[in-house]
Scaffold this motif. Structure first.
Motif, mmCIF file in Angstrom:
data_model
loop_
_atom_site.group_PDB
_atom_site.id
_atom_site.type_symbol
_atom_site.label_atom_id
_atom_site.label_comp_id
_atom_site.label_asym_id
_atom_site.label_seq_id
_atom_site.Cartn_x
_atom_site.Cartn_y
_atom_site.Cartn_z
ATOM 1 N N LYS A 1 7.785 -13.171 6.782
ATOM 2 C CA LYS A 1 7.128 -11.936 7.243
ATOM 3 C C LYS A 1 8.095 -10.845 7.675
ATOM 4 C CE LYS A 1 2.900 -13.710 6.915
ATOM 5 N NZ LYS A 1 3.269 -14.958 6.238
ATOM 6 N N LYS A 2 9.263 -11.225 8.147
ATOM 7 C CA LYS A 2 10.240 -10.213 8.578
ATOM 8 C C LYS A 2 10.964 -9.587 7.384
ATOM 9 C CE LYS A 2 10.481 -10.069 13.189
ATOM 10 N NZ LYS A 2 10.189 -8.826 13.888
ATOM 11 N N LEU A 3 10.946 -10.282 6.260
ATOM 12 C CA LEU A 3 11.639 -9.750 5.081
ATOM 13 C C LEU A 3 10.722 -8.783 4.336
ATOM 14 C CD1 LEU A 3 13.529 -12.853 3.596
ATOM 15 C CD2 LEU A 3 14.240 -11.270 5.380
ATOM 16 N N SER A 4 11.331 -7.909 3.578
ATOM 17 C CA SER A 4 10.565 -6.925 2.806
ATOM 18 C C SER A 4 10.041 -7.576 1.521
ATOM 19 C CB SER A 4 11.469 -5.755 2.444
ATOM 20 O OG SER A 4 12.463 -6.195 1.542
ATOM 21 N N PRO A 5 9.081 -6.943 0.846
ATOM 22 C CA PRO A 5 8.647 -7.476 -0.447
ATOM 23 C C PRO A 5 9.824 -7.647 -1.407
ATOM 24 C CG PRO A 5 7.130 -5.791 0.285
ATOM 25 C CD PRO A 5 8.256 -5.800 1.268
ATOM 26 N N MET A 6 10.742 -6.674 -1.400
ATOM 27 C CA MET A 6 11.897 -6.771 -2.305
ATOM 28 C C MET A 6 12.712 -8.020 -1.997
ATOM 29 S SD MET A 6 13.616 -5.629 -4.807
ATOM 30 C CE MET A 6 13.389 -3.908 -5.249
ATOM 31 N N ALA B 1 7.069 0.996 1.112
ATOM 32 C CA ALA B 1 6.561 -0.304 1.572
ATOM 33 C C ALA B 1 7.329 -1.465 0.940
ATOM 34 C CB ALA B 1 5.082 -0.425 1.242
ATOM 35 N N ILE B 2 7.894 -1.229 -0.217
ATOM 36 C CA ILE B 2 8.610 -2.301 -0.923
ATOM 37 C C ILE B 2 9.846 -2.747 -0.136
ATOM 38 C CG2 ILE B 2 9.854 -2.861 -3.073
ATOM 39 C CD1 ILE B 2 7.973 -0.887 -4.497
ATOM 40 N N PHE B 3 10.356 -1.837 0.703
ATOM 41 C CA PHE B 3 11.578 -2.154 1.445
ATOM 42 C C PHE B 3 11.328 -2.332 2.951
ATOM 43 C CE2 PHE B 3 12.643 0.124 -2.424
ATOM 44 C CZ PHE B 3 13.578 -0.725 -2.988
ATOM 45 N N SER B 4 10.056 -2.347 3.332
ATOM 46 C CA SER B 4 9.726 -2.558 4.755
ATOM 47 C C SER B 4 9.265 -4.003 4.954
ATOM 48 C CB SER B 4 8.589 -1.623 5.167
ATOM 49 O OG SER B 4 8.945 -0.301 4.864
ATOM 50 N N PRO B 5 9.369 -4.513 6.195
ATOM 51 C CA PRO B 5 8.960 -5.912 6.424
ATOM 52 C C PRO B 5 7.503 -6.175 6.037
ATOM 53 C CG PRO B 5 10.172 -5.076 8.306
ATOM 54 C CD PRO B 5 9.947 -3.907 7.404
ATOM 55 N N GLU C 1 5.391 -7.973 7.446
ATOM 56 C CA GLU C 1 4.474 -8.045 8.585
ATOM 57 C C GLU C 1 3.793 -6.699 8.854
ATOM 58 O OE1 GLU C 1 6.845 -9.297 11.890
ATOM 59 O OE2 GLU C 1 8.065 -7.479 11.880
ATOM 60 N N GLU C 2 4.363 -5.629 8.295
ATOM 61 C CA GLU C 2 3.758 -4.306 8.499
ATOM 62 C C GLU C 2 2.677 -4.002 7.465
ATOM 63 O OE1 GLU C 2 7.026 -1.555 8.515
ATOM 64 O OE2 GLU C 2 8.012 -2.600 10.182
ATOM 65 N N MET C 3 2.460 -4.935 6.547
ATOM 66 C CA MET C 3 1.503 -4.684 5.459
ATOM 67 C C MET C 3 0.149 -5.338 5.729
ATOM 68 S SD MET C 3 4.093 -5.443 2.353
ATOM 69 C CE MET C 3 3.104 -4.886 1.022
ATOM 70 N N SER C 4 -0.885 -4.765 5.135
ATOM 71 C CA SER C 4 -2.220 -5.346 5.261
ATOM 72 C C SER C 4 -2.280 -6.635 4.426
ATOM 73 C CB SER C 4 -3.265 -4.366 4.747
ATOM 74 O OG SER C 4 -3.113 -4.219 3.344
ATOM 75 N N ARG C 5 -3.329 -7.419 4.672
ATOM 76 C CA ARG C 5 -3.486 -8.685 3.933
ATOM 77 C C ARG C 5 -3.634 -8.416 2.435
ATOM 78 N NH1 ARG C 5 -5.395 -13.889 3.524
ATOM 79 N NH2 ARG C 5 -7.347 -14.096 2.410
ATOM 80 N N GLY C 6 -4.366 -7.386 2.105
ATOM 81 C CA GLY C 6 -4.558 -7.043 0.697
ATOM 82 C C GLY C 6 -3.248 -6.694 0.016
#
Lengths: 298, 279
Positions: free
Chosen positions: A129-134, A168-172, A174-179
């Protein structure tokens, strides 16, 4: 050619109440009283008598085949055994009985061969969760031996297509919605270009637009890459429009298997209203549909 | 060749992921570093206070406090280095259970040894850097003169000893597979027992009979003795061989044994469905 062959697969969870040495002494069968009724919980009777085995049969002698390039749906109520079946196919569980082969390789004896050819999206998007999608996707891609530079390009391409902002691809995570997280999970599975994609309720928690985008990707994967897809879902219209064939599971058993049209033909229309897949599901399983978020993950 | 390249890439995946995690959890790393430095300083101060503690007064003539400080400091540093390696390897499963990614990692087409190699290589680098920082700070505080010490020899002994700790770490990393709820905590038993019997803060000769005998089978005993010889007495590296070969031999036995135990635990988890459960 067959992409998946599931032959008489049986999987139970739990353990017999008596320790193994007592059973050896008694010469009793390891499966307790021998009753292998599907998805039956056998617990202590609470009257002070010797405890009975606590065993749940999750998959009960299931047999089916999936052809290469087919989109195969598995429907079933909560606890019906769908997720267990997917875990068995994806080498995460070992069957108690029966055999599964993927692209001709046995999941128990040749797990690496199978793993090279498959990927999976589960209902819960599991990430660091702390890591970004990338960072998460790069990690996943490296596990499949993919080139990092190429992966970085593809991650941006796939995720922007799925509607994620570049930031958002480079943000953690945990900051993203479930979807959003679910979309990243789908991207993770797509990166390794699997021959067989196992989708365990992939659109749960997605808004209607995202749901359609995912469904479009599923179709595209089959049309452009010939990917075989095994999909479990609670969304009957999704199953109806996407799947070539559908198996309905209840209490660990496959109780019906046919094309969506074939399944609908099983139930005669009422008051000249056309039968839906939902009618078939309710009729065959005898259970009401529930919120997929409440799915007990059996 | 392609298969080897794929496995190497996969192995690097674990190193890169861990570096990324450290980057994201940098505040926790800072806290842990401050804690570790404080811990090392606190233990080493016992050496300075030994005159008072023994009833001989602050400047007791028969106590070499400088030697004592360095003796204790070596204990804390070696122990920090070895236990860091152990914990990073033990975290192999635990961290993925915590994040819920375990199924994705275990269904990837990689050999378990590839998985372990990536985590282990990272663990050794991390532990070396971490211990180096603690050494730097404590050396400044106590104004330790290491000019007569054999630093290279000490490093060789520590790296040799890390192999056996890798083996023990792999073995205990299987505990979270077997016991999803408490497996990670159970792995502390290994490290606590090794701390007791290996002479980290005292010579093993002060231990009672049974524990003294157990000290012989602890790799940390040989590492601590070797590093103390190198740093306190400046013993040449070649003469440290009698501390090096036992730990290499233990590593040779413990790493395959660890992989074997892990394999059994993984198969058990896949048969019983414990892989899916988060602790």
């Amino acid at each position: 050619m067959e992409a998946i062959v599931v032959d008489q697969i049986y999987k139970k969870f739990g353990k017999p109440a008596e320790p193994f040495w007592k059973r050896i002494l008694k010469g009793a069968h390891a499966n307790g009283n021998g009753n292998s009724g599907a998805a039956v919980q056998k617990n202590g009777n609470g009257n002070g008598a010797a405890p009975k085995p606590s065993v749940t049969v999750a998959v009960d002698h299931v047999t089916f085949t999936v052809q290469q390039g087919e989109i195969f749906g598995v429907l079933g109520p909560n606890g019906g055994g769908k997720s267990t079946l997917i875990r068995l196919i994806s080498t995460l569980l070992l069957p108690d009985e029966g055999k599964i082969s993927v692209m001709g390789y046995d999941v128990v004896r040749q797990p690496m061969r199978v793993q090279e050819r498959i990927n999976r999206v589960s209902v819960e998007a599991s990430f660091f969760k702390k890591l970004s999608p990338m960072e998460n996707l790069l990690y996943g891609a490296r596990l499949y031996g993919l080139d990092a530079r190429e992966t970085r390009k593809q991650v941006v391409e796939i995720l922007t297509r799925l509607g994620l902002e570049k930031r958002a691809i480079f943000s953690p995570m945990e900051e993203m919605s479930r979807g959003m997280q679910q979309k990243v999970a789908i991207a993770r599975a797509l990166l390794s270009r699997p021959q067989l994609l196992l989708l365990d309720e992939p659109t749960t928690g997605l808004d209607p637009r995202s749901k359609r985008e995912v469904q479009a990707i599923v179709r595209e994967l089959r049309e452009q890459h010939g990917t075989t897809i095994l999909l479990t879902t609670h969304d009957m219209s999704e199953a109806d429009t996407l799947c070539d064939r559908i198996a309905i599971m209840n209490s660990g058993k496959v109780i019906a298997l046919d094309t969506p049209q074939g399944l609908k033909a099983l139930i005669p229309p009422k008051d000249s209203v056309e039968t839906t897949l939902e009618d078939v599901f309710l009729e065959l399983t005898g259970k009401k549909l529930v919120n997929p978020e409440e799915e007990a993950d059996v | 060749m392609a298969a080897l390249s794929m496995q190497l890439r996969a192995s690097y995946a674990f190193m890169e992921r861990n570096f990324n995690l450290i980057k994201r959890y940098w505040t926790w790393e800072l806290v842990w570093l401050v804690y570790s430095v404080s811990d090392s300083l606190a233990v080493s101060f016992i050496g300075l206070g030994m005159g008072v503690l023994s009833g001989g007064g602050a400047a007791a003539p028969n106590i070499n406090t400088g030697y004592l400080v360095l003796y204790l400091l070596i204990g804390t540093l070696v122990w920090r280095f070895l236990s860091q390696i152990f914990f990073w390897i033990t975290d192999l499963i635990n961290i993925e259970r915590w994040e819920g990614t375990i199924e994705y990692t275990l269904m990837a087409p990689i050999h378990r040894i590839t998985h372990m190699a990536g985590q282990t290589f990272f663990a050794v680098i991390y532990s070396l850097v971490f211990t180096g920082v603690i050494l730097g700070v404590t050396a400044l505080v106590f104004k330790i003169d290491l000019s007569e010490s054999n630093l290279a020899g000490a490093l060789v002994v520590m790296l040799s000893g890390s192999f056996s700790f890798i083996g023990v770490g792999i073995m205990s990393s299987s505990l979270p597979l077997l016991f999803p709820e408490r497996g990670a905590q159970m792995s502390n038993v290994f490290i606590a027992l090794l701390l007791l019997i290996s002479g980290v803060y005292y010579p093993v000769s002060v231990l009672p009979g049974v524990l003294r005998k157990l000290a012989v089978i602890s790799p940390a005993t040989y590492v601590l003795e070797g590093v103390r010889k190198a740093l306190l007495d400046g013993t040449p590296t070649i003469e440290l061989w009698k501390n090096i070969w036992p730990v290499l031999l233990m590593g040779l036995a413990l790493i395959p044994a660890g992989l074997w135990v892990f394999d059994i635990a993984e198969r058990y988890a896949k048969r019983s469905g414990k892989l899916h459960r988060n602790g």
